[in-house]
Design a protein around this motif. Structure first.
Motif, PDB file in Angstrom:
ATOM      1  N   ALA A 271     -39.692  15.278   4.032  1.00  0.00           N
ATOM      2  CA  ALA A 271     -39.725  16.747   4.087  1.00  0.00           C
ATOM      3  C   ALA A 271     -39.593  17.273   5.518  1.00  0.00           C
ATOM      4  CB  ALA A 271     -40.980  17.277   3.416  1.00  0.00           C
ATOM      5  N   PRO A 272     -40.419  16.818   6.484  1.00  0.00           N
ATOM      6  CA  PRO A 272     -40.232  17.313   7.849  1.00  0.00           C
ATOM      7  C   PRO A 272     -38.870  16.944   8.421  1.00  0.00           C
ATOM      8  CG  PRO A 272     -42.090  15.784   7.740  1.00  0.00           C
ATOM      9  CD  PRO A 272     -41.622  15.989   6.354  1.00  0.00           C
ATOM     10  N   LEU A 274     -36.053  16.731   6.905  1.00  0.00           N
ATOM     11  CA  LEU A 274     -35.039  17.669   6.405  1.00  0.00           C
ATOM     12  C   LEU A 274     -35.081  18.959   7.211  1.00  0.00           C
ATOM     13  CD1 LEU A 274     -35.153  17.311   2.519  1.00  0.00           C
ATOM     14  CD2 LEU A 274     -33.538  16.362   4.143  1.00  0.00           C
ATOM     15  N   THR A 275     -36.298  19.446   7.498  1.00  0.00           N
ATOM     16  CA  THR A 275     -36.403  20.677   8.284  1.00  0.00           C
ATOM     17  C   THR A 275     -35.846  20.456   9.684  1.00  0.00           C
ATOM     18  OG1 THR A 275     -38.435  21.077   7.081  1.00  0.00           O
ATOM     19  CG2 THR A 275     -37.965  22.533   8.913  1.00  0.00           C
ATOM     20  N   PHE A 276     -36.198  19.317  10.290  1.00  0.00           N
ATOM     21  CA  PHE A 276     -35.714  19.042  11.649  1.00  0.00           C
ATOM     22  C   PHE A 276     -34.195  18.943  11.676  1.00  0.00           C
ATOM     23  CE2 PHE A 276     -40.033  18.054  12.940  1.00  0.00           C
ATOM     24  CZ  PHE A 276     -40.031  18.424  14.276  1.00  0.00           C
TER      25      PHE A 276
END
Lengths: 310, 681
Positions: A271-272, A274-276
């Motif tokens: 999840a993180p 993907l955001t990064f």
């Protein structure tokens, strides 16, 4: 099974290199620390799940146990019980949940997936009925971070998770009890004939699972100043996925905690990451599923490749 | 072998007894539970779940499992809607393509299990995420498909000959198909052989059975049947969305195992599965018709599940040591005794909770049985007012309930408060059906899915029940009044205005929403975007992240957002648990330059608003909303709220304006440091 670990290791390396190139900020100390603190409770649950799966069982009720434990911890703290005692009592409640599962499986012969499927619905619905969805609010000021400062509290959570992981990783390899779990999981009847107390061992892994889940619930709750009553939804699938991605055999007897650590890390980072990387959140579930399936396929292909070269 | 057959028959008898007991108890507690209409509704509600349970029976008999069937329903629904609406496929072709997708998905499971040697649990755990993930990705979580032709909707909503739900023949056909397959064909025997071999760590290949081909058949068929269930689900709700069938896999597995199938393989029958299904569906419907807490359904189902298996195992163990006819009979009685105890214990809980509910909901006196015991409002007629939230556990609706209960107490009305545990449009329909059967005076629904629920609301109106909607509207012709606390546009505008105020007219902000598929939030986001494009061109929405209505998930999303977008100055969290989650993340980061705003409950956010982290929280007064819903329902039942009236007496709220068919509560409140202490909910 080793091949699955290797396949995931390669995926993991590719992901980390991509992040290093595209979003180096991912490796900032603050980000790594935050991700570790957030995922420490899930890792503790995955440790318990590893024991369960190694022993040839499964427990799909951990998400519900986690939610009940969080609410119990919050309610006790609100009633003025000192925090160390809160942790102890909650752990006992968790051990009780585990003992119920264990008794159903060992004494009554209910298959573990059925027993814990029932326990999952039972505890979750009971919690809903009792709380009606309300949160535990107005906790004493010393609940959050166990009365420590934030950096100290975060450190305490990390140390607790590392200690639990370390003890079990060591114990599984070097203690008799640890070897016994593998023995029971790989062949129950042989283990019994070899003189191992198989019923006691199965019971013990369920009790450990419940205790660890409750402790994880406490460590997760103290990061906040309120307790949400719907915590832990989907935690069971996350924990099982972590163990499986880490290369353990779902039929029992094979797998390591180091594999679970790798599996839990991969799941925690998606999840993180993907955001990064600026990728849309909508594909997150598909990627999670893809990783599990990819691991299966790669495992088989590499096993075939290995077979040919031999 | 003989004893096993007997064992199975005993199990089915026991389960039939459970169903009979359920029916007996609910015949007493639930008004009109025993009507033909209710019987057919139970069938309608059980079809989708029943199809999945049928699909899982052969799979479980082979010793496997398929966790992906619920997700497959979501994927097929989306594919079907997409082909029909966007690619203009004829409806039949779109349906066939959806069936093909389901079959292909099942075949994927089959290939991974048979060719790549994956364990069924792991493979289908993977496809469980994969199928749902593709459905969400294709629709970007937001899109849904509706306005299907009437002829198609008939399969989910129509009645054959005016009484038999139209999906019944499809279900019956599948029952027959699966019965032939499992009990009257060589395939069925092969499934069993594979299962028994798996259960005893053997390999059925030595018996000359083409194991891989038979396994492949069971999984492929499972995907196909899930696709059929998906089409019926879409026709039933009138809308195709990526969240179709969420969580159905576990209920379906429960039905199969309850029906006597052995999870380790070998044993299982279609009859057993149908009985297991009936036990679950009758329990859910009965609790609803009796206006009892539906949480009991899960609690009792798990108790029965564990009870039947544990007793069966104990009995089997006892018999393997000594086997005499007398003992067997004794054991059978013993088994029935334990089962009856479970049921009686359940009914005692039911009775106890009934008493408890009566006490908590209407403390002024007993309900309908003693209408005179309402001294607070002697002149007012006592009505049964049924109110449904979108999701019972959501803290927002929990606080609405407090207001509703206060109004019921003050006005001397009987309140039934029930709804799905999680956002689930299909469950909302079930609850309304149960209320129609029960015969309530008014129904007020916070609608999850407007086209989905409107058919059943029209049916309620046709039976003379006053229908209101609140929080979110149905189609206008399906209800009498809409209690409008604030339109999606009002919320969107207020949130955009707040963002502009906090950012000082310029800057980056991110949104943390509930689930990506949540219709409410997506509607608000639409209006937030529109308002910003029109009025605040210098505001920049960088990204939208999901929180799944989980405080902890919102927390980690906010943490990541702050690191990835250092220039972001505001996080707008638009789901009640997400605001405290995001605010806690900002607090722990020590960043003073990032603020939080959003839509949440004041009590939850008080510490953060006071600390200046959450600059403001937007919401209407949920206590007032719950209060007004009950008050307006009462007046609709009395006839004081009728066409042509332009205001009603809102009790402690004063005069409430009526605009057309809308009861208007007023604008959303903006809670800030200055006023948040005045509110307690």
């Amino acid at each position: 099974m080793k091949q699955r670990g290797i396949a995931i290791g390669i995926f993991w390396a590719v992901l980390l290199v991509t992040l290093a190139v595209r979003a180096p900020a991912f490796f900032d100390f603050a980000n790594l620390r935050d991700m570790e603190v957030v995922n420490a409770p899930a890792l503790i649950v995955a440790v318990g799940m590893t024991l369960i799966i190694l022993a040839g069982e499964i427990d799909v009720s951990v998400g519900s146990q986690f939610a009940v434990a969080s609410v119990v911890a919050g309610t006790l703290a609100k009633a003025g019980v000192p925090l160390p005692l809160v942790a102890l009592l909650t752990a006992l409640v968790g051990a009780g949940f585990g003992a119920v599962n264990g008794a159903l499986v060992t004494l009554f012969g209910v298959p573990s997936i059925v027993a814990t499927l029932a326990a999952m619905a039972f505890w979750r619905e009971l919690l809903r009925w009792v709380t009606q969805g309300a949160w535990v609010e107005g906790l004493p000021a010393n609940f959050q971070w166990m009365g420590l400062s934030q950096p100290q509290g975060e450190l305490a959570i990390l140390v607790a998770a590392a200690a639990i992981f370390g003890v079990f990783a060591w114990g599984l390899r070097h203690w008799q009890a640890g070897r016994a779990i593998y023995a029971v999981g790989s062949n129950r009847e042989s283990a019994r004939l070899a003189g191992l107390p198989v019923t006691g061992i199965s019971m013990a892994v369920f009790v450990l699972m419940g205790t660890l889940t409750a402790l994880a619930g406490v460590l997760d709750s103290v990061r906040f100043s309120q307790v949400q009553s719907s915590a832990g939804a989907g935690l069971e699938l996350k924990a099982i996925s972590a163990v499986v991605i880490g290369g353990a055999a779902i039929t029992g007897g094979r797998g390591t905690l180091w594999g679970t650590l790798l599996g839990a890390s991969v799941l925690a980072v998606i999840a993180p990451a993907l955001t990064f990387l600026g990728i849309n959140a909508f594909w997150e579930k598909a990627i999670q599923g893809g990783i599990i399936l990819g691991a299966i396929v790669l495992e088989r292909l590499s096993a075939r490749g290995g077979g040919r070269s031999r | 072998m003989k004893s096993m057959v007997e064992n199975r028959a005993g199990r089915e008898r026991a389960l039939a007894l459970v169903v009979a007991l359920e029916i007996l108890i609910f015949a007493f507690t639930g008004p009109h539970f025993l009507s033909a209409g209710n019987g057919f509704e139970i069938i309608r509600l059980g079809v989708e779940l029943g199809l999945l349970a049928l699909a899982l029976t052969p799979v479980i008999v082979t010793g496997g499992i398929d966790l992906s069937v619920g997700s497959m329903m979501g994927l097929c629904a989306v594919v079907f809607g997409f082909l029909w609406r966007d690619l203009h496929f004829p409806i039949a072709l779109a349906a066939l393509s959806a069936l093909a997708v389901g079959t292909a998905g099942g075949a994927l499971n089959a290939v991974l299990i048979t060719r790549f040697g994956g364990a069924p649990l792991i493979v289908t755990l993977g496809t469980y995420s994969l199928f749902r993930g593709i459905a969400e990705g294709l629709t970007r979580g937001v899109e849904n498909f509706s306005q299907f032709p009437v002829g198609f909707l008939y399969f989910g909503q129509g009645y054959l000959g005016g009484i038999l739900p139209a999906q019944t023949p499809v279900f019956v056909a599948f029952v027959v198909l699966y019965w032939l397959l499992l009990h009257r064909s060589v395939f069925g025997r092969a499934f069993r052989a594979i299962g028994f071999a798996a259960a005893s760590n053997g390999d059925a290949r030595w018996s000359g059975i083409p194991v891989n081909r038979r396994l492949a058949l069971s999984y492929t068929l499972s995907g196909f049947t899930a696709a059929v269930a998906s089409l019926i689900y879409v026709a039933h709700l009138g809308q195709a969305r990526s969240d179709a069938g969420t969580g159905y896999e576990l209920l379906a597995i429960t039905a199969v195992v309850l029906g006597g199938a052995s999870i380790s393989g070998g044993r299982g029958s279609i009859w057993g599965t149908l009985l297991g299904l009936a036990a679950i569906v009758v329990l859910q419907n009965g609790l609803r018709v009796s206006a009892l807490p539906v949480e009991l359904a899960g609690i009792l189902t798990s108790a029965i599940l564990v009870g039947t298996i544990a007793v069966g195992r104990l009995r089997g163990r006892a018999r393997s040591t000594v086997e005499t006819e007398a003992e067997e009979d004794e054991m059978k009685n013993y088994q029935l005794a334990v089962l009856s105890t479970v049921i009686i214990a359940g009914s005692l809980i039911v009775a106890g909770s009934n008493w408890w509910l009566v006490k908590s909901v209407a403390p002024t006196g007993a309900p309908a049985s003693a209408p005179s015991a309402a001294p607070a409002a002697p002149a007012m007629k006592r009505h049964t007012i049924a109110v449904m939230p979108k999701a019972k556990g959501d803290p927002y609706f929990v606080s609405c309930r407090l207001g509703a209960e206060a109004a019921a107490k003050e006005l001397g009305q009987d309140l039934i408060w029930d709804g799905p545990a999680d956002l689930d449009p299909a469950r909302q329909n079930e609850v309304v059906e149960a209320w129609i059967t029960r015969g309530v005076d008014t129904i007020a629904v916070a609608v999850v899915n407007a086209p989905g629920i409107s058919t059943v609301l029209r049916k309620a109106r046709a039976k003379g029940i006053k229908v209101l909607t609140w929080d979110a509207d149905a189609l206008p012709d399906a209800r009498d009044y809409f209690v409008n606390q604030a339109t999606p546009q009002g919320i969107g505008d207020t949130l955009a205005d707040e963002a502009n105020r906090i950012l000082g007219g310029e800057g980056d902000f991110a949104i943390i929403t509930g689930a990506l598929t949540a219709a409410n939030q997506n509607e608000w986001i639409k209006f937030i975007k529109a308002r910003i494009a029109a009025k605040y061109p210098k505001l920049n929405l960088i990204t939208i992240r999901p929180s799944d209505d989980d405080r902890n998930r919102a927390f980690s999303e906010a943490q990541t957002l702050m690191k990835v977008y250092p220039k972001m100055r505001l996080i707008m969290a638009i789901s009640a648990p997400a605001v405290p989650g995001a605010a806690e993340a900002v607090k722990q980061s020590g960043r003073k330059d990032v603020k939080v705003t959003g839509l949440s409950l004041p009590n939850m956010c008080k510490p953060y608003v006071k600390a200046g982290i959450a600059e403001s929280v937007v919401l209407w007064n949920t206590l007032d909303l719950g209060y007004l819903v009950v008050n307006a329902s009462r007046q609709a039942a009395d006839g004081t709220l009728k066409p042509g009236v332009d205001s009603i007496d809102g009790g402690r709220l004063g005069k409430i304006g009526i605009e057309g068919t809308q009861v208007v509560l007023g604008k959303p409140l903006v809670f800030t440091k200055a006023n948040i202490d005045q509110y307690d909910f």
